[in-house]
Each structure stands twice: as C-alpha cells, then as structure tokens.
Design a protein around this motif. Structure first.
Motif, PDB file in Angstrom:
ATOM      1  N   ALA A 258       0.857  -1.190   0.000  1.00  0.00           N
ATOM      2  CA  ALA A 258       0.000   0.000   0.000  1.00  0.00           C
ATOM      3  C   ALA A 258       0.886   1.230   0.000  1.00  0.00           C
ATOM      4  CB  ALA A 258      -0.914  -0.002   1.214  1.00  0.00           C
ATOM      5  N   ILE A 259       0.686   2.099  -1.008  1.00  0.00           N
ATOM      6  CA  ILE A 259       1.453   3.348  -1.101  1.00  0.00           C
ATOM      7  C   ILE A 259       0.508   4.495  -0.750  1.00  0.00           C
ATOM      8  CG2 ILE A 259       2.834   4.824  -2.595  1.00  0.00           C
ATOM      9  CD1 ILE A 259       3.412   2.382  -4.327  1.00  0.00           C
ATOM     10  N   ALA A 260       0.695   5.073   0.416  1.00  0.00           N
ATOM     11  CA  ALA A 260      -0.184   6.134   0.905  1.00  0.00           C
ATOM     12  C   ALA A 260       0.544   7.467   0.891  1.00  0.00           C
ATOM     13  CB  ALA A 260      -0.669   5.808   2.319  1.00  0.00           C
ATOM     14  N   GLY A 261      -0.238   8.525   0.826  1.00  0.00           N
ATOM     15  CA  GLY A 261       0.358   9.860   0.861  1.00  0.00           C
ATOM     16  C   GLY A 261      -0.603  10.892   0.316  1.00  0.00           C
ATOM     17  N   PRO A 262      -0.362  12.161   0.625  1.00  0.00           N
ATOM     18  CA  PRO A 262      -1.233  13.233   0.143  1.00  0.00           C
ATOM     19  C   PRO A 262      -1.042  13.469  -1.349  1.00  0.00           C
ATOM     20  CG  PRO A 262       0.675  14.151   1.262  1.00  0.00           C
ATOM     21  CD  PRO A 262       0.754  12.668   1.458  1.00  0.00           C
ATOM     22  N   PRO A 263      -1.970  14.174  -1.992  1.00  0.00           N
ATOM     23  CA  PRO A 263      -1.789  14.493  -3.418  1.00  0.00           C
ATOM     24  C   PRO A 263      -0.470  15.220  -3.657  1.00  0.00           C
ATOM     25  CG  PRO A 263      -4.022  15.028  -2.708  1.00  0.00           C
ATOM     26  CD  PRO A 263      -3.259  14.683  -1.465  1.00  0.00           C
ATOM     27  N   GLY A 264       0.209  14.816  -4.701  1.00  0.00           N
ATOM     28  CA  GLY A 264       1.485  15.440  -5.018  1.00  0.00           C
ATOM     29  C   GLY A 264       2.679  14.809  -4.348  1.00  0.00           C
ATOM     30  N   ALA A 265       2.440  13.771  -3.533  1.00  0.00           N
ATOM     31  CA  ALA A 265       3.557  13.133  -2.834  1.00  0.00           C
ATOM     32  C   ALA A 265       4.370  12.231  -3.752  1.00  0.00           C
ATOM     33  CB  ALA A 265       3.042  12.330  -1.636  1.00  0.00           C
ATOM     34  N   GLY A 266       3.809  11.857  -4.886  1.00  0.00           N
ATOM     35  CA  GLY A 266       4.576  11.059  -5.849  1.00  0.00           C
ATOM     36  C   GLY A 266       4.199   9.594  -5.908  1.00  0.00           C
ATOM     37  N   ALA A 377      -0.621  -1.034  -4.703  1.00  0.00           N
ATOM     38  CA  ALA A 377      -1.686  -0.068  -4.965  1.00  0.00           C
ATOM     39  C   ALA A 377      -1.410   1.270  -4.299  1.00  0.00           C
ATOM     40  CB  ALA A 377      -3.023  -0.613  -4.453  1.00  0.00           C
ATOM     41  N   ALA A 378      -1.673   2.343  -5.056  1.00  0.00           N
ATOM     42  CA  ALA A 378      -1.725   3.672  -4.454  1.00  0.00           C
ATOM     43  C   ALA A 378      -3.062   3.775  -3.725  1.00  0.00           C
ATOM     44  CB  ALA A 378      -1.621   4.737  -5.532  1.00  0.00           C
ATOM     45  N   VAL A 379      -3.027   4.154  -2.451  1.00  0.00           N
ATOM     46  CA  VAL A 379      -4.251   4.159  -1.645  1.00  0.00           C
ATOM     47  C   VAL A 379      -4.640   5.556  -1.190  1.00  0.00           C
ATOM     48  CG1 VAL A 379      -3.832   1.796  -0.883  1.00  0.00           C
ATOM     49  CG2 VAL A 379      -3.030   3.702   0.538  1.00  0.00           C
ATOM     50  N   GLY A 380      -3.867   6.571  -1.544  1.00  0.00           N
ATOM     51  CA  GLY A 380      -4.211   7.933  -1.140  1.00  0.00           C
ATOM     52  C   GLY A 380      -4.286   8.063   0.373  1.00  0.00           C
ATOM     53  N   GLY A 381      -5.422   8.546   0.843  1.00  0.00           N
ATOM     54  CA  GLY A 381      -5.613   8.695   2.287  1.00  0.00           C
ATOM     55  C   GLY A 381      -6.373   7.541   2.913  1.00  0.00           C
ATOM     56  N   LEU A 395       4.198   8.041   2.230  1.00  0.00           N
ATOM     57  CA  LEU A 395       4.981   9.162   1.728  1.00  0.00           C
ATOM     58  C   LEU A 395       4.558  10.461   2.401  1.00  0.00           C
ATOM     59  CD1 LEU A 395       4.837   8.349  -2.109  1.00  0.00           C
ATOM     60  CD2 LEU A 395       6.629   7.719  -0.484  1.00  0.00           C
ATOM     61  N   GLY A 396       5.528  11.268   2.763  1.00  0.00           N
ATOM     62  CA  GLY A 396       5.232  12.588   3.294  1.00  0.00           C
ATOM     63  C   GLY A 396       4.996  13.563   2.158  1.00  0.00           C
ATOM     64  N   ASP A 398       6.803  15.762   1.090  1.00  0.00           N
ATOM     65  CA  ASP A 398       8.028  15.947   0.312  1.00  0.00           C
ATOM     66  C   ASP A 398       8.402  14.713  -0.501  1.00  0.00           C
ATOM     67  OD1 ASP A 398       8.628  14.296   2.396  1.00  0.00           O
ATOM     68  OD2 ASP A 398      10.357  15.446   3.127  1.00  0.00           O
ATOM     69  N   GLY A 399       7.570  13.655  -0.419  1.00  0.00           N
ATOM     70  CA  GLY A 399       7.838  12.439  -1.173  1.00  0.00           C
ATOM     71  C   GLY A 399       8.749  11.448  -0.481  1.00  0.00           C
ATOM     72  N   LYS A 400       9.227  11.777   0.713  1.00  0.00           N
ATOM     73  CA  LYS A 400      10.107  10.868   1.447  1.00  0.00           C
ATOM     74  C   LYS A 400       9.302   9.927   2.328  1.00  0.00           C
ATOM     75  CE  LYS A 400      14.024  14.075   1.498  1.00  0.00           C
ATOM     76  NZ  LYS A 400      14.980  14.826   2.353  1.00  0.00           N
ATOM     77  N   LEU A 401       9.918   8.784   2.691  1.00  0.00           N
ATOM     78  CA  LEU A 401       9.232   7.805   3.519  1.00  0.00           C
ATOM     79  C   LEU A 401       8.988   8.342   4.920  1.00  0.00           C
ATOM     80  CD1 LEU A 401      11.058   4.445   2.619  1.00  0.00           C
ATOM     81  CD2 LEU A 401       8.802   5.207   1.884  1.00  0.00           C
ATOM     82  N   ALA A 402       7.764   8.128   5.392  1.00  0.00           N
ATOM     83  CA  ALA A 402       7.418   8.516   6.759  1.00  0.00           C
ATOM     84  C   ALA A 402       7.714   7.360   7.704  1.00  0.00           C
ATOM     85  CB  ALA A 402       5.939   8.896   6.820  1.00  0.00           C
ATOM     86  N   ALA A 403       7.672   7.661   8.998  1.00  0.00           N
ATOM     87  CA  ALA A 403       8.021   6.658  10.002  1.00  0.00           C
ATOM     88  C   ALA A 403       7.047   5.487  10.021  1.00  0.00           C
ATOM     89  CB  ALA A 403       8.076   7.318  11.384  1.00  0.00           C
ATOM     90  N   GLU A 404       5.816   5.674   9.530  1.00  0.00           N
ATOM     91  CA  GLU A 404       4.822   4.594   9.525  1.00  0.00           C
ATOM     92  C   GLU A 404       5.157   3.489   8.543  1.00  0.00           C
ATOM     93  OE1 GLU A 404       0.559   5.933   9.627  1.00  0.00           O
ATOM     94  OE2 GLU A 404       1.530   7.863   9.206  1.00  0.00           O
ATOM     95  N   SER A 405       6.064   3.753   7.626  1.00  0.00           N
ATOM     96  CA  SER A 405       6.404   2.757   6.614  1.00  0.00           C
ATOM     97  C   SER A 405       7.051   1.537   7.253  1.00  0.00           C
ATOM     98  CB  SER A 405       7.360   3.358   5.580  1.00  0.00           C
ATOM     99  OG  SER A 405       6.790   4.497   4.977  1.00  0.00           O
ATOM    100  N   GLY A 406       6.840   0.386   6.662  1.00  0.00           N
ATOM    101  CA  GLY A 406       7.432  -0.834   7.199  1.00  0.00           C
ATOM    102  C   GLY A 406       6.906  -2.060   6.505  1.00  0.00           C
ATOM    103  N   THR A 407       7.504  -3.208   6.832  1.00  0.00           N
ATOM    104  CA  THR A 407       7.150  -4.494   6.218  1.00  0.00           C
ATOM    105  C   THR A 407       6.911  -5.532   7.306  1.00  0.00           C
ATOM    106  OG1 THR A 407       8.481  -4.024   4.256  1.00  0.00           O
ATOM    107  CG2 THR A 407       7.924  -6.318   4.658  1.00  0.00           C
ATOM    108  N   VAL A 408       5.804  -6.236   7.191  1.00  0.00           N
ATOM    109  CA  VAL A 408       5.500  -7.339   8.107  1.00  0.00           C
ATOM    110  C   VAL A 408       6.371  -8.534   7.734  1.00  0.00           C
ATOM    111  CG1 VAL A 408       3.708  -8.901   8.939  1.00  0.00           C
ATOM    112  CG2 VAL A 408       3.137  -6.526   8.358  1.00  0.00           C
TER     113      VAL A 408
END
Length: 414
Positions: A258-266, A377-381, A395-396, A398-408
């Motif tokens: 899941a790729i999450a982030g605000p519009p424009g995050a990339g 999948a891009a999941v937006g919000g 994604l924040g 600025d397009g960089k990975l946020a701390a919530e990112s991770g892999t089970v």
C-alpha cells in the motif's frame, strides 16, 4: 419479446439485479432501492412492465459447437410453467429431466439484455412486390481469419463475454454460451481464443463458435487446476527488487503493498518506476489497472513500452471501473492457480467501491503451492488499506518515507 418482467426481477437476488444493471449501463444502481432498480432495468432494457402473473417469452442462447456449430440466437416461446433458474447442471425448472447439454441454453436476463439489436449477420425475409416473403439470406460461415481473443468475463447467469478491450465492456465483446463455459470448465479471467461469427438478426454481439484455446493451451482436454481460494496463503519469502527509495521497506512475490500519501507526494510516479523495473522480470507478468486516473495519465501509461494497461479515467462510471479492475485480478488469479507469478499495480485503490477494494487488494498473497499474486496499490488517504498491507509505503508531502512505513515479517524475505 423481452425475457424480463417485473415478477422475475422481483424474485431475483439483489446481486443478480446489480449485474444486470451493470451490463445495461444503469447509472448509480448500487444506491437504488430494489423496486426503483427493477424499474430502471425495465426502462433501460426496453422491456414492458408486465403484470406479475404473466410469463415472459424466453430467448434461446446460441447452441454449442456440437449442434452443428449453429450459434443462432433466435427466440422461442417458453412453455414451462415455472420461471427459469440456474442450476448446477445448467438446466432450468420446468424443462424435462435429461435435457442434453448440447441443446440450446436459455438466455438469462443479463445476457439477453446485452445482446439484442438490429443484426448484421443475416438479412431477414423481405417481401417481394407481389407480397410474397422472399427466403432469408444467410451469410457464409466465418473464415479462419475471424478469431476472437480476449479475457473471459463470466456473468451471474452462467453465460459470459470475451472482453476484447482491456478498458472494459465494448460492442466488440463476443458472447460465450453457458454450455461452452461448462464443457471447457472456463473461469473468469481465462484468456480465451476461438472463431467467432458476426451478429445475426436480433443480436447485439458476435458469438463464439467454439473455444479453441484457453490460457495459451488447447481447450481440450481440459486442464486440471486448483481453485485460487483453495490455495494456502503464506507470508512472502522471495524478495523483489525495487527502486532505491524503497530499500527500507522491502517487499516480495505475494506482498500486498500500500502506497499512501497526500496528493502530489509522488505515489503515481513511484508506481510507474515499479512497473518499469518489474516488467523486466521474465518470471512474472505485470498488469496495470487505472481507476479514476486523469485522462492524460491514461495516455502516458498506455504509451509505456511493454505494459498491459486495463481500466481508464475518472470519467467512466465507478461500476465499469470496478468491473475492469476485478477482471484484471481474476486474470492474475488464473496464472497463480497454474503455479505462475503475477503482479497487479493499481492507481488508485481509493477510487474503487469499498467492497471491491477488499476483494482486489485482499487477493494479493504468496501460496504454499508455489504461485504468487503481488498487489501494489496507491491508496491515497485510505487508512484501512494500510492495515491489510504486508508492506506499508507512507509518503510525506516531500515524497520521502514517513516513520509509519514498514514491512510485516521483513526477515522472511531473501
């Protein structure tokens, strides 16, 4: 005469009504009450709103190839007392027991509504100046060059259509009878090929004369294969190579990313990068599904070399987009059942109805039997998708990975 009346529709499950409405292009049918939905179906299909006690006339579906390959879609009067219902044997109530599978199948509601129109395949009898009807002129059998190829979409009533356009339904789709589906044990998402004839009188779509190949192999003998739902899900163990920006959030064959982030995050840019890198892996097939994209983005995706793109832009109905996305996932499932590896990239999941999101994103898995289906999948919000994901890419601005990112179970990937 239409095969529909209000009584038949009132006795049908809501899911079947939704399928019929989708085939007819009824807008916003999921929000309608059942009575309103029935009225909309009758209006869209051009059917008269008959009294509940009347029995509708029933059209006959194309006979299968063993009936001298006669796929004529003529109509006949239904003499049975009960209404037609699908059974596991493909027969209907009110018909005699022991009906051969080679006899013409009744056309259930959805396909009958999709098919009728002025035909091109044969010219009906015209009256001569003397008032006598001239004999009907039937066109020659199709040539070997008229081959239909596409992905099978199976309707709730047991019939189906070979979808020739990855974007969704089109007038070029080819009708497949329930008998052909049963004989070749076809499933939604199968790649089907075979000769097809042009529509005849009272038909809207071409009809498949016979099934020649399924998933690149001969249609007969039927291939033995398991059902996707019977495969055993396990955590991914084989790592897939991704862009350097995702080195801290690894993923593998069978991951749900899941790729999450605000519009424009990339998110869309990241999906394109992933698609380009993964398409170079000969071991896997990559399919891109566009849901609610900008028309300009659709053009860019389809101009990319080597990518199979399904779906379309936001100006299509939500139901049509959901249908295209689900068919793409069904196609990937068929590859997994045969031990293969498939990747489906979706832009974007949040544009789908909630129920479709769960089915599509939840299909991603590695299996103990060997096949894998990776869904990225891009999941937006959409926060719920992050809970379902085995790899979270947040994604924040600025397009960089946020701390919530991770892999089970990242330690299992190698």
């Amino acid at each position: 005469m239409s095969v529909l009346n209000r009584k038949e529709l009132a006795d049908s499950p809501l899911a079947d009504l939704h399928q019929i409405a989708s085939e007819l292009g009824v807008e916003g049918y999921r929000a309608m009450r059942k009575d309103d939905l029935i009225g909309a179906i009758l209006a869209a299909g051009g059917a008269a709103d008959e009294p509940a006690g009347d029995e509708p006339a029933v059209a006959e579906a194309p006979a299968d190839e063993e009936d001298a390959e006669d796929t004529s879609e003529g109509t006949s009067e239904d003499t049975s007392e009960g209404t037609s219902e699908d059974t596991s044997e493909g027969t209907s109530e009110g018909t005699s027991e022991g009906t051969s599978e080679d006899e013409p199948d009744e056309v259930p509601e959805a396909e009958a509504l999709e098919r009728p129109s002025r035909g091109r395949g044969r010219r009906g009898g015209r009256r001569s100046p003397g008032g006598e009807e001239e004999p009907e002129v039937v066109e020659d059998e199709i040539s070997d060059e008229e081959i239909a190829t596409g992905v099978l979409d199976v309707l709730a009533n047991g019939s189906g259509f070979v979808r020739v356009d990855p974007a969704g339904q089109s007038r070029g789709d080819v009708y497949v009878s329930p008998a052909q589906i049963r004989r070749c044990e076809l499933r939604a998402g199968d790649a089907v090929s075979g000769p097809a004839r042009a529509p005849r009188r009272n038909e809207r779509h071409p009809s498949l004369v016979r099934v020649e190949s399924v998933n690149g192999a001969d249609a007969e003998p039927v291939e033995e294969r398991p059902w996707f739902a019977d495969l055993t899900p396990v955590f991914p163990s084989r790592k897939l190579e991704g862009p350097k920006s995702l080195k801290d959030v690894p993923f593998g064959l069978g991951s749900r990313v899941a790729i999450a982030g605000p519009p424009g995050a990339g998110a869309t840019t990241l999906l394109r990068t992933l698609a380009g890198e993964l398409s170079g892996n000969e071991e896997i097939t990559v399919q891109v599904v566009l849901v609610g994209a900008l028309p300009e983005e659709v053009t860019e995706w389809r101009r990319a070399d080597g990518l199979d793109v399904a779906g379309g832009s936001f100006d299509r109905s939500p139901d049509a987009q959901a249908q295209a996305a689900e068919l793409a996932v069904e196609r990937a499932k068929r590859r997994v059942e045969r031990g293969g590896h498939a990747v489906v990239l979706i832009d974007s999941l949040e544009a789908l109805p909630a129920g479709a999101r769960r089915r599509i994103f939840g299909a991603g898995r590695a299996t103990e039997e060997g096949g894998t289906l990776t869904v990225i999948a891009a999941v937006g919000g959409e926060r719920e998708a992050l809970r379902w994901a085995t790899t979270r890419v947040v994604l924040g601005p600025d397009g960089k990975l946020a701390a919530e990112s991770g892999t089970v179970r990242a330690d299992a990937l190698s």
